[in-house]
Design an enzyme around this catalytic site. Structure first.
Site, short mmCIF file in Angstrom:
data_model
loop_
_atom_site.label_atom_id
_atom_site.label_comp_id
_atom_site.label_asym_id
_atom_site.label_seq_id
_atom_site.Cartn_x
_atom_site.Cartn_y
_atom_site.Cartn_z
N SER A 160 0.85 -1.18 0.00
CA SER A 160 0.00 0.00 0.00
C SER A 160 0.89 1.23 0.00
CB SER A 160 -0.89 0.02 1.25
OG SER A 160 -1.53 1.28 1.42
N TYR A 205 -2.56 -1.54 10.15
CA TYR A 205 -2.59 -1.70 8.70
C TYR A 205 -1.30 -1.18 8.07
CZ TYR A 205 -4.23 -1.43 3.87
OH TYR A 205 -4.36 -1.58 2.51
N LYS A 216 1.59 -3.45 5.98
CA LYS A 216 1.95 -3.19 4.59
C LYS A 216 3.42 -2.80 4.44
CE LYS A 216 -2.06 -4.08 2.75
NZ LYS A 216 -2.24 -5.21 1.82
#
Length: 246
Positions: A140, A153, A157
């Site tokens: 990401s 998150y 990533k």
């Protein structure tokens, strides 16, 4: 038809970017195995235009045995595995770090990070034996530009990027490339389920002032899967509307 005759396993492809990648691979001529959790009807629909020999299967990426079985079935059903796309992932709601529960942290890490490790671990022996392979992991833009309230998150990533580079350096001389795609804000079910205030805040930061489409992101995967990308090793392609400029 840049992928004509190539075989590919796409993990996490029932919706969003994964679905666009699966469709793009099929259009480029790849024979595909599509894997997701409990989405067989959707996956079968995607396969209607796929080359002969393509098929789908169930895979819960949080289970190493499921991932191992998916790799084995893909190799057996396709005859060989040229391309592996690890796209399964989950997001979180906006959570201040000090109130983050470890149960939520583990859910994100198991789905986003450990699943990629499982798949590479079980696919690499086959690819190294053949001296050929393309592994593409979905990270990401938040790996390069972390945002507040999404610590788990962002961490998952960023770890995908670091792990991918490390593995890429181990296997590149044996004909196997490992790279990442780091999408920016994209019109997916996960984006539409996010907090509208955060979405508006994020769009305002983008030079292009709009989110991307899954189709715009999928082109990066097609390139990395192709023979044209043979010199790409441990790289992060970042289709993100200019939010991260490297």
């Amino acid at each position: 038809m840049r992928l004509k005759g190539k075989t590919a396993l796409v993990v996490g492809c029932a919706t969003g970017i994964g679905r666009a990648v699966a469709e793009a691979f099929i259009e480029e001529g790849a024979i595909v195995c599509l894997a997701d959790r409990g989405q067989q009807e959707v996956l079968s629909g995607i396969l209607k235009s796929a080359p002969e020999g393509s098929f789908c299967l169930h895979c819960d990426v949080r289970s190493e045995s499921d991932v191992k079985t998916a790799i084995e079935r893909a190799i057996g059903g396709l005859g060989r595995l040229d391309i592996l796309v690890n796209n399964a992932g989950v997001g979180t709601s906006m959570i201040p770090f000090q109130t983050q529960t470890w149960e939520e942290w583990d859910r994100v890490m198991e789905t986003n990070l450990r699943s990629v490790a499982y798949a590479m671990h079980h696919a690499l022996p086959h690819m190294l034996d053949r001296q050929y392979g393309r592994i593409i992991n979905t990270a990401s833009q938040l790996a390069h530009k972390p945002a507040p309230w999404y610590a788990a998150y962002c961490a998952s990533k960023a770890a995908i990027v670091a792990m991918s580079v490390s593995v890429a350096h181990e296997v590149a001389e044996h004909g196997v490339t490992v790279n990442c795609v780091c999408p920016g804000p994209t019109d997916t079910p996960a984006w539409r389920a996010s907090d509208p205030k955060w979405n508006d805040w994020k769009i305002a930061q983008l030079p292009i002032k709009r989110i991307g489409t899954p189709r715009e992101i999928a082109g990066a995967y097609v390139y990395l899967a192709s023979d044209e990308a043979g010199y790409m090793v441990g790289q992060s392609l970042s289709p993100n509307g200019g939010d991260v400029a490297w």
